[in-house]
Scaffold this active site. Structure first.
Site, PDB file in Angstrom:
ATOM      1  N   ASP A  10       0.771  -1.072  -0.093  1.00  0.00           N
ATOM      2  CA  ASP A  10      -0.154   0.138   0.097  1.00  0.00           C
ATOM      3  C   ASP A  10       0.756   1.038  -0.051  1.00  0.00           C
ATOM      4  OD1 ASP A  10      -2.351   1.627  -0.100  1.00  0.00           O
ATOM      5  OD2 ASP A  10      -2.422   1.406   2.163  1.00  0.00           O
ATOM      6  N   GLU A  45       0.599  -3.183  -5.238  1.00  0.00           N
ATOM      7  CA  GLU A  45       0.331  -1.890  -4.651  1.00  0.00           C
ATOM      8  C   GLU A  45       1.177  -1.055  -4.569  1.00  0.00           C
ATOM      9  OE1 GLU A  45      -3.820   0.440  -2.806  1.00  0.00           O
ATOM     10  OE2 GLU A  45      -3.179  -1.754  -2.019  1.00  0.00           O
ATOM     11  N   TYR A 129      -1.624  -8.173  -8.770  1.00  0.00           N
ATOM     12  CA  TYR A 129      -2.646  -7.373  -7.728  1.00  0.00           C
ATOM     13  C   TYR A 129      -4.088  -7.271  -8.646  1.00  0.00           C
ATOM     14  CZ  TYR A 129      -4.420  -3.031  -5.281  1.00  0.00           C
ATOM     15  OH  TYR A 129      -5.493  -2.226  -4.677  1.00  0.00           O
ATOM     16  N   ASP A 168      -2.093 -10.218  -3.939  1.00  0.00           N
ATOM     17  CA  ASP A 168      -3.566  -9.912  -3.570  1.00  0.00           C
ATOM     18  C   ASP A 168      -4.469 -10.224  -4.568  1.00  0.00           C
ATOM     19  OD1 ASP A 168      -5.715  -8.359  -2.675  1.00  0.00           O
ATOM     20  OD2 ASP A 168      -5.021  -6.457  -2.529  1.00  0.00           O
ATOM     21  N   ASN A 170      -7.869 -10.002  -3.829  1.00  0.00           N
ATOM     22  CA  ASN A 170      -9.144  -9.390  -3.581  1.00  0.00           C
ATOM     23  C   ASN A 170     -10.464 -10.261  -3.736  1.00  0.00           C
ATOM     24  OD1 ASN A 170      -8.899  -6.545  -2.877  1.00  0.00           O
ATOM     25  ND2 ASN A 170      -7.808  -6.038  -4.760  1.00  0.00           N
ATOM     26  N   ASP A 241      -5.294 -12.645   0.286  1.00  0.00           N
ATOM     27  CA  ASP A 241      -3.934 -12.659  -0.332  1.00  0.00           C
ATOM     28  C   ASP A 241      -3.609 -14.385  -0.404  1.00  0.00           C
ATOM     29  OD1 ASP A 241      -2.784  -9.803  -0.238  1.00  0.00           O
ATOM     30  OD2 ASP A 241      -4.112 -10.303   1.631  1.00  0.00           O
ATOM     31  N   ASP A 266      -4.394  -3.276   7.562  1.00  0.00           N
ATOM     32  CA  ASP A 266      -4.229  -3.638   6.202  1.00  0.00           C
ATOM     33  C   ASP A 266      -3.728  -5.001   5.831  1.00  0.00           C
ATOM     34  OD1 ASP A 266      -5.107  -2.743   3.742  1.00  0.00           O
ATOM     35  OD2 ASP A 266      -2.905  -2.244   3.124  1.00  0.00           O
ATOM     36  N   HIS A 267      -2.999  -5.198   5.049  1.00  0.00           N
ATOM     37  CA  HIS A 267      -2.416  -6.617   4.600  1.00  0.00           C
ATOM     38  C   HIS A 267      -1.239  -7.061   5.641  1.00  0.00           C
ATOM     39  CE1 HIS A 267      -4.634  -6.874   0.815  1.00  0.00           C
ATOM     40  NE2 HIS A 267      -4.487  -5.597   0.932  1.00  0.00           N
TER      41      HIS A 267
END
Length: 276
Positions: A10, A45, A129, A168, A170, A241, A266-267
């Site tokens: 991110d 990202e 991603y 990721d 999603n 992920d 977050d991740h």
């Protein structure tokens, strides 16, 4: 044996150059990754400009990953600036051929730097991603098309040599992959359409290595919403992920799991160890 790590950072710039509390937590995660001494690190990202990492970014990355090659792909016009983007760092001594495939995805998805592939002697390594369906599911139709084309792309590689794919994605594939499935069936990342897309991908000869190793273990996630301050404290997370491998090399997987990202929401990074 090789150790691979995957992490949605991110924004590399924010992680490496900011002095915010979140940036400090991000750098702590980078220290955790460094301590793992991985052979390869896949990052999603990145949010870098079309020209890629600056000299300052590279100098900062070398504090954690000295002696690594760096490959990247960023969002390019007509896509948004500083959007999406992927990167792979891999140890010197490993030889790879880079490609930034265009899969015929809709909208500007092929220009967003979402897909980065390295071809090694014995396998392909693919960092992805996956596009988010977006608020109000405004990009769900395009996301469905992406899922089909990405699955076909991986399947094509798999006809040549085994594939290790990470990133990721999603999507939380099954109800055990998120803390609150009942309330999220119309949320981006848990629609029937996105889950079916992931099922289709696996059906083409790929294995979710985490489930392969751990079975139906619950309450293990890779992402916690930043907007909800208690999401990580309460472990109200999602597993979106993944490390996937070609079915024919699944028995070479030694471990697949998450690294501890501390207080950072977050991740969290994923780790894969495989005899390859």
């Amino acid at each position: 044996m090789k150790k691979f790590i995957s992490w949605n950072i991110d924004s590399i710039n924010a992680a490496l150059t900011s002095e915010s509390a979140r940036a400090v937590l991000s750098r702590n995660v980078l220290e955790t990754i460094k301590a793992e001494n991985p052979d390869l690190v896949a990052i999603q990202e990145t949010k870098l400009p079309a020209t890629g990492p600056s000299k300052k970014h590279i100098d900062e990355l070398e504090k954690y990953f000295a002696g690594y090659h760096i490959e990247w792909v960023s969002s390019m016009p007509p896509a948004r600036k500083g959007y999406a983007g992927t990167m792979i760092l891999y140890k010197e001594g490993m030889e790879a051929k880079k490609s930034c495939p265009r899969i015929g995805a809709p909208d500007t998805m092929d220009d967003e730097g979402r897909l980065l592939t390295l071809e090694f002697d014995d396998f392909y390594f693919v960092n992805v991603y996956t596009p988010n369906a977006g608020d109000g599911l405004k990009r769900l139709k395009e996301r469905q098309e992406w899922d089909i084309r990405y699955a076909n792309y991986l399947s094509g590689l798999d006809q040549i040599k085994p594939v290790i794919a990470c990133g990721d994605f999603n999507v939380a594939h099954e109800e055990i992959d998120l803390a609150n499935p009942a309330g999220n069936h119309m949320s981006p990342g848990f629609t029937d359409e996105e889950r079916e897309g992931f099922t289709n991908l696996l059906s083409k000869g790929f294995v979710d290595t985490f489930r392969y190793i751990h079975g139906d273990v619950k309450d293990v996630y890779s992402w916690w919403a930043q907007r909800v301050k208690t999401s990580k404290i309460n472990n109200s997370g999602w597993r979106i992920d993944y490390f996937l491998v070609s079915d024919r090399i699944k028995d070479k997987v030694v471990s697949s799991g998450m690294l501890d990202s501390g207080e950072r929401q977050d991740h969290t990074p994923l780790s894969l160890e495989i005899e390859i």
